[in-house]
Write an enzyme that holds these catalytic residues in place. Sequence first.
Site, PDB file in Angstrom:
ATOM      1  N   ASN A 102      -5.019  12.671   1.198  1.00  0.00           N
ATOM      2  CA  ASN A 102      -4.185  11.707   1.937  1.00  0.00           C
ATOM      3  C   ASN A 102      -5.080  10.930   2.898  1.00  0.00           C
ATOM      4  O   ASN A 102      -6.303  11.148   2.949  1.00  0.00           O
ATOM      5  CB  ASN A 102      -3.060  12.450   2.683  1.00  0.00           C
ATOM      6  CG  ASN A 102      -2.006  11.505   3.234  1.00  0.00           C
ATOM      7  OD1 ASN A 102      -1.540  10.612   2.519  1.00  0.00           O
ATOM      8  ND2 ASN A 102      -1.633  11.664   4.484  1.00  0.00           N
ATOM      9  N   LYS A 103      -4.480  10.041   3.637  1.00  0.00           N
ATOM     10  CA  LYS A 103      -5.205   9.153   4.549  1.00  0.00           C
ATOM     11  C   LYS A 103      -6.191   9.932   5.416  1.00  0.00           C
ATOM     12  O   LYS A 103      -5.884  11.033   5.895  1.00  0.00           O
ATOM     13  CB  LYS A 103      -4.172   8.411   5.415  1.00  0.00           C
ATOM     14  CG  LYS A 103      -4.727   7.427   6.419  1.00  0.00           C
ATOM     15  CD  LYS A 103      -5.635   6.386   5.821  1.00  0.00           C
ATOM     16  CE  LYS A 103      -5.032   5.619   4.673  1.00  0.00           C
ATOM     17  NZ  LYS A 103      -6.019   4.801   3.933  1.00  0.00           N
TER      18      LYS A 103
ATOM     19  N   GLN B 269      -1.921   2.181  10.126  1.00  0.00           N
ATOM     20  CA  GLN B 269      -0.624   2.186   9.423  1.00  0.00           C
ATOM     21  C   GLN B 269       0.449   2.893  10.248  1.00  0.00           C
ATOM     22  O   GLN B 269       1.629   2.585  10.134  1.00  0.00           O
ATOM     23  CB  GLN B 269      -0.754   2.882   8.060  1.00  0.00           C
ATOM     24  CG  GLN B 269      -1.527   2.102   7.019  1.00  0.00           C
ATOM     25  CD  GLN B 269      -2.973   2.497   6.986  1.00  0.00           C
ATOM     26  OE1 GLN B 269      -3.544   2.856   8.014  1.00  0.00           O
ATOM     27  NE2 GLN B 269      -3.595   2.435   5.825  1.00  0.00           N
TER      28      GLN B 269
ATOM     29  N   ASP C 185      -1.746  10.774  -1.548  1.00  0.00           N
ATOM     30  CA  ASP C 185      -2.136   9.801  -2.579  1.00  0.00           C
ATOM     31  C   ASP C 185      -2.457  10.461  -3.900  1.00  0.00           C
ATOM     32  O   ASP C 185      -2.445   9.829  -4.947  1.00  0.00           O
ATOM     33  CB  ASP C 185      -3.343   8.995  -2.091  1.00  0.00           C
ATOM     34  CG  ASP C 185      -2.918   8.103  -0.952  1.00  0.00           C
ATOM     35  OD1 ASP C 185      -2.865   8.602   0.197  1.00  0.00           O
ATOM     36  OD2 ASP C 185      -2.570   6.946  -1.213  1.00  0.00           O
TER      37      ASP C 185
ATOM     38  N   ARG D 133      -7.609   0.047  -6.636  1.00  0.00           N
ATOM     39  CA  ARG D 133      -7.750   1.098  -5.614  1.00  0.00           C
ATOM     40  C   ARG D 133      -7.923   2.431  -6.341  1.00  0.00           C
ATOM     41  O   ARG D 133      -7.096   2.799  -7.167  1.00  0.00           O
ATOM     42  CB  ARG D 133      -6.521   1.149  -4.681  1.00  0.00           C
ATOM     43  CG  ARG D 133      -6.408  -0.096  -3.801  1.00  0.00           C
ATOM     44  CD  ARG D 133      -5.497   0.136  -2.615  1.00  0.00           C
ATOM     45  NE  ARG D 133      -6.090   1.014  -1.602  1.00  0.00           N
ATOM     46  CZ  ARG D 133      -5.424   1.492  -0.560  1.00  0.00           C
ATOM     47  NH1 ARG D 133      -4.136   1.225  -0.406  1.00  0.00           N
ATOM     48  NH2 ARG D 133      -6.024   2.253   0.322  1.00  0.00           N
TER      49      ARG D 133
ATOM     50  N   ARG E 287       0.864  -1.170   0.000  1.00  0.00           N
ATOM     51  CA  ARG E 287       0.000   0.000   0.000  1.00  0.00           C
ATOM     52  C   ARG E 287       0.906   1.227   0.000  1.00  0.00           C
ATOM     53  O   ARG E 287       2.133   1.091   0.028  1.00  0.00           O
ATOM     54  CB  ARG E 287      -1.036  -0.002   1.150  1.00  0.00           C
ATOM     55  CG  ARG E 287      -0.718  -0.779   2.372  1.00  0.00           C
ATOM     56  CD  ARG E 287       0.407  -0.255   3.173  1.00  0.00           C
ATOM     57  NE  ARG E 287       0.259   1.154   3.439  1.00  0.00           N
ATOM     58  CZ  ARG E 287       1.212   2.003   3.697  1.00  0.00           C
ATOM     59  NH1 ARG E 287       2.472   1.582   3.727  1.00  0.00           N
ATOM     60  NH2 ARG E 287       0.994   3.271   3.927  1.00  0.00           N
ATOM     61  N   GLY E 288       0.309   2.420  -0.028  1.00  0.00           N
ATOM     62  CA  GLY E 288       1.105   3.635  -0.209  1.00  0.00           C
ATOM     63  C   GLY E 288       1.168   3.923  -1.695  1.00  0.00           C
ATOM     64  O   GLY E 288       1.467   3.029  -2.503  1.00  0.00           O
ATOM     65  N   ALA E 289       0.885   5.187  -2.050  1.00  0.00           N
ATOM     66  CA  ALA E 289       0.685   5.525  -3.463  1.00  0.00           C
ATOM     67  C   ALA E 289       1.848   5.099  -4.373  1.00  0.00           C
ATOM     68  O   ALA E 289       1.625   4.430  -5.387  1.00  0.00           O
ATOM     69  CB  ALA E 289       0.410   7.032  -3.578  1.00  0.00           C
TER      70      ALA E 289
HETATM   71  C1  LIG Z   1       4.316   7.911   0.269  1.00  0.00           C
HETATM   72  S1  LIG Z   1       2.801   7.266   0.623  1.00  0.00           S
HETATM   73  C2  LIG Z   1       1.590   8.556   0.626  1.00  0.00           C
HETATM   74  C3  LIG Z   1       0.230   8.019   0.910  1.00  0.00           C
HETATM   75  O1  LIG Z   1      -0.021   6.950   0.042  1.00  0.00           O
HETATM   76  C4  LIG Z   1       0.079   7.573   2.366  1.00  0.00           C
HETATM   77  O2  LIG Z   1       0.217   8.691   3.189  1.00  0.00           O
HETATM   78  C5  LIG Z   1      -1.272   6.933   2.533  1.00  0.00           C
HETATM   79  O3  LIG Z   1      -2.252   7.608   2.757  1.00  0.00           O
HETATM   80  C6  LIG Z   1      -1.358   5.489   2.349  1.00  0.00           C
HETATM   81  O4  LIG Z   1      -2.655   4.984   2.419  1.00  0.00           O
HETATM   82  P1  LIG Z   1      -2.899   3.421   2.299  1.00  0.00           P
HETATM   83  O5  LIG Z   1      -4.379   3.271   2.419  1.00  0.00           O
HETATM   84  O6  LIG Z   1      -2.142   2.778   3.419  1.00  0.00           O
HETATM   85  O7  LIG Z   1      -2.404   3.000   0.937  1.00  0.00           O
END
Ligand SMILES: CSC[C@@H](O)[C@@H](O)C(=O)COP(=O)(O)O
Length: 367
Positions: free
Chosen positions: A254-255, A203, A244, A90, A53-55
């Site tokens: 973002n999250k 996370q 993201d 996603r 996960r993470g963009a």
């Molecule tokens: C460098 S990662 C930036 C974002 O992807 C991160 O902050 C985030 O929100 C991740 O969300 P996730 O749902 O865990 O994929």
Amino acid sequence: MKVGTRHYRTIWLNEDGWSVDLIDQRWLPHEFRIENVRTVEGIATAIRDMWVRGAPLIGVTAAYGVAIRMREDPSDAALDDVWERLHATRPTAINLRWALDEMRNRLRPLPEKERAAAAYRLAAEIADEDVELNRAIGRHGLEIIRQIAARKKPGEPVNILTHCNAGWLATVDYGTATAPIYLAMEENIPVHVYVDETRPRNQGAHLTSWEMAGHGVPHTLIVDNAGGHLMQHGMVDMVIVGTDRTTATGDVCNKIGTYLKALAARDNGVPFYVALPSPTIDWTVRDGVKEIPIEERSADEVSYVWGRTADGKVTQVRILPDATPAANPAFDVTPARLVTGLITERGIAEASEDGLLKLFPERAKAA
Ligand SMILES: CSC[C@@H](O)[C@@H](O)C(=O)COP(=O)(O)O
């Protein structure tokens, strides 16, 4: 980055030369598991179910998914089909579409027999490029930490608050929000990180804390609602988060919960920075709140909490009555006006269209 004494990236090509090994993040911090993925369906599951996960990492994983498909069938139809299948996994992180577009646009002009080898080369390039972008982000972000440190008494740490995990686990290596922190550690600048636990999937508690502990970064886990209180009491010098998808006008998705941190930061005069590589900018979107699709994930992520029991078993427990429904919007949008600066690989931009175009002037020409 380091796991024990060994260096790992989050994803790499298996020694067979075509399948993909990745860290299965669902089990951290309790178990360090590596999965071998051999099919497009496996790649789709790994992204959808958040093994990765993470963009940025989502984008790189999808690029390897395209390579696996091209090895099976290098036709135009297969290229379009794998784009659709992986794009559906996603919806919010724009790096997914960016990586899939890169792969398709660069593979399409090639003869079919050259596509598989080219796809693996391209996926590896995208992965390596991510590492370089993050190092550059780190260098620019470090400058901000240095400036804050210069105003402190000797030995007093720069207190940084972060939300979710925008660390090396969210990228191929280094991370975005964490890259400046790791570089500050290398320079012996005292830092301390407040890690938001980041419900519902935690996370922060599971991943960012594990990263910080693994690299000896002084850190404290806080519940998501504690940040405002800490800021009111002068305990946070700066916030750095990832994103993201950031719009051409500087709105930051973002999250979920990031927006509330930005509001608290503004109210307390705490600088709020967002670290991002340019593939996270969606140049087609101008109004983040109205236009960015927000992923709605399973209510189970809210209803259950994962953890390790006293006898060492990793399991989940339900925390609400059976009859209570739960909603789970996974991201929110922080308007550009609340963002102090966007830390990109080219430098720090004002969170505005002008600010971004100053650093990425080729986009003005494209528009
Ligand atoms: C460098 S990662 C930036 C974002 O992807 C991160 O902050 C985030 O929100 C991740 O969300 P996730 O749902 O865990 O994929």
